[in-house]
Design an enzyme around this catalytic site. Structure first.
Site, short mmCIF file in Angstrom:
data_model
loop_
_atom_site.label_atom_id
_atom_site.label_comp_id
_atom_site.label_asym_id
_atom_site.label_seq_id
_atom_site.Cartn_x
_atom_site.Cartn_y
_atom_site.Cartn_z
CG HIS A 216 33.93 43.68 50.37
ND1 HIS A 216 33.30 43.39 51.56
CD2 HIS A 216 33.15 43.14 49.40
CE1 HIS A 216 32.20 42.71 51.32
NE2 HIS A 216 32.08 42.54 50.01
CG ASP B 164 37.10 41.88 54.03
OD1 ASP B 164 36.39 42.08 53.03
OD2 ASP B 164 36.68 41.97 55.20
CG HIS C 219 32.73 38.63 54.34
ND1 HIS C 219 34.03 38.31 54.02
CD2 HIS C 219 32.64 39.98 54.26
CE1 HIS C 219 34.71 39.42 53.76
NE2 HIS C 219 33.88 40.45 53.89
CD GLU D 253 33.77 47.38 53.25
OE1 GLU D 253 34.02 46.19 52.93
OE2 GLU D 253 33.04 47.66 54.22
NE ARG E 226 32.74 39.17 58.24
CZ ARG E 226 32.76 40.36 57.65
NH1 ARG E 226 31.66 41.11 57.62
NH2 ARG E 226 33.86 40.81 57.07
#
Length: 268
Positions: free
Chosen positions: A243, A158, A151, A240, A106
Site C-alpha cells: 500500500h 496497491d 484509495h 501493508e 477505489r
C-alpha cells in the site's frame, strides 16, 4: 359542442395532466453517474508496461465476489501519481523487474461494500486464504476494514514487483481449496509476484512492511519496492507492504464515488 364531447375532452385533459405529473419525477429521479475530475487518468495511458491485475473486479479477494463500482479491470489514478509510477517503472525495468498494480482508485461504494461484508459475521467464505488467524468480529477494531479509504482520493495504489519476463498468473477458480496467504511462496495462490512473504491483502501482522520475521529475499523484495517508491514521493502504509500513497495528494480530503470504468474518464 355536446355535453358528451365536453366530458370526453375533459377526461383527456385530466389524463394528460396525470401523465405529465407522474413522468416528471421519473425524469428527475434518473441518476447520472459522477465523473472523474479532469486530472484523473487511466494508468495505461501513462505507462502501458505496468501490469494491471485488478483483484476487486474479480472474485479473488477477501469478500469472494466482484466489488461494487468495479465495472472494468482498470487502474485509475490522479495524473501526478500515475506519472510518478511511470518513473518508478523505468527504474525497475532497468533492473529486470516490472510493477504490477492490484488496486488503484477505489470508489466509496466499494468501501461501503467492504463494510457491509465485514458486518456479516456469517460470511467467511474466503477466510482460509485472506484472514485465517483473524476473528472477523475484530476486522474494524484491528484496522483491516474502515468506513473510508485513502484509495478513494485517487493517489493511493496497491502494488508489487514481478520479475521479467513476467509469467501469467493462473486464473482463480471460485470454490477452489484456499491456502493461507502467509504460507510459503510455493504453496499459496500462485501469483507471479516476487516473494514478498505474504500474498496481497493478507490480513496478518506478517504483512507489516518491516515485520522482523520477514528476512532474506522476502525482506529484500519489500525494501526494493519501498526504496524505489519512497525516493519518488510515495509513502508506505506500515501495516501493508503493498500500500502506497503519492504525496502531496491533489485531493487529500475528497473521497470520490465515480465508478471504475473508462466512461468515468470521458469528458462531456
Amino acid at each position: 359542442m355536446t355535453r358528451l364531447s365536453i366530458a370526453v375532452r375533459g377526461l383527456v385533459t385530466t389524463l394528460a395532466t396525470l401523465l405529465a405529473v407522474t413522468a416528471t419525477p421519473a425524469t428527475a429521479q434518473a441518476k447520472t453517474e459522477p465523473r472523474a475530475p479532469k486530472d484523473f487518468v487511466a494508468l495505461r495511458t501513462v505507462d502501458p508496461t505496468i501490469i494491471e491485475e485488478m483483484r476487486y473486479f474479480t472474485p479473488h479477494n477477501f469478500v469472494g465476489e466482484r466489488i461494487d463500482g468495479y465495472r472494468q479491470p482498470l487502474c485509475i489514478l490522479t495524473r501526478p501519481a500515475a506519472e510518478a509510477l511511470h518513473k518508478a517503472q523505468k527504474q525497475l525495468l532497468r533492473q529486470g523487474y516490472t510493477l504490477k498494480v492490484y488496486d488503484c482508485y477505489r470508489p466509496q461504494r466499494a468501501v461501503d461494500h467492504f463494510v457491509r461484508w465485514a458486518e456479516d459475521l456469517d460470511d467467511e467464505a474466503m477466510k482460509g486464504e485472506f484472514y485465517p488467524n483473524v476473528d472477523k468480529a475484530r476486522l474494524f477494531v484491528d484496522g483491516y476494514i474502515a468506513e473510508k479509504s485513502g484509495h478513494s482520493r485517487g493517489s493511493t495504489m496497491d502494488l508489487t514487483i514481478v520479475r521479467l519476463p513476467a509469467k501469467p498468473t493462473r486464473p482463480y477458480v471460485p470454490g477452489q481449496p484456499l491456502v493461507p496467504c502467509y504460507a510459503p511462496h510455493s504453496e499459496r495462490f500462485p501469483d507471479n509476484s516476487v516473494d514478498m512473504g505474504t500474498g496481497y491483502d493478507c490480513f496478518d501482522t506478517l504483512s507489516h512492511t518491516l515485520d522482523p520475521r520477514i528476512q532474506g529475499e522476502q525482506r529484500a523484495n519489500r525494501l526494493l519496492l519501498k526504496g524505489t517508491l519512497e525516493a519518488l514521493g510515495f509513502v508506505n502504509l506500515a501495516e501493508e507492504w503493498w500500500h502506497y500513497t503519492y504525496k502531496p495528494e491533489p485531493y487529500p480530503d475528497t473521497y470520490f464515488d465515480f465508478p471504475v470504468s473508462r466512461k468515468s474518464l470521458t469528458r462531456q
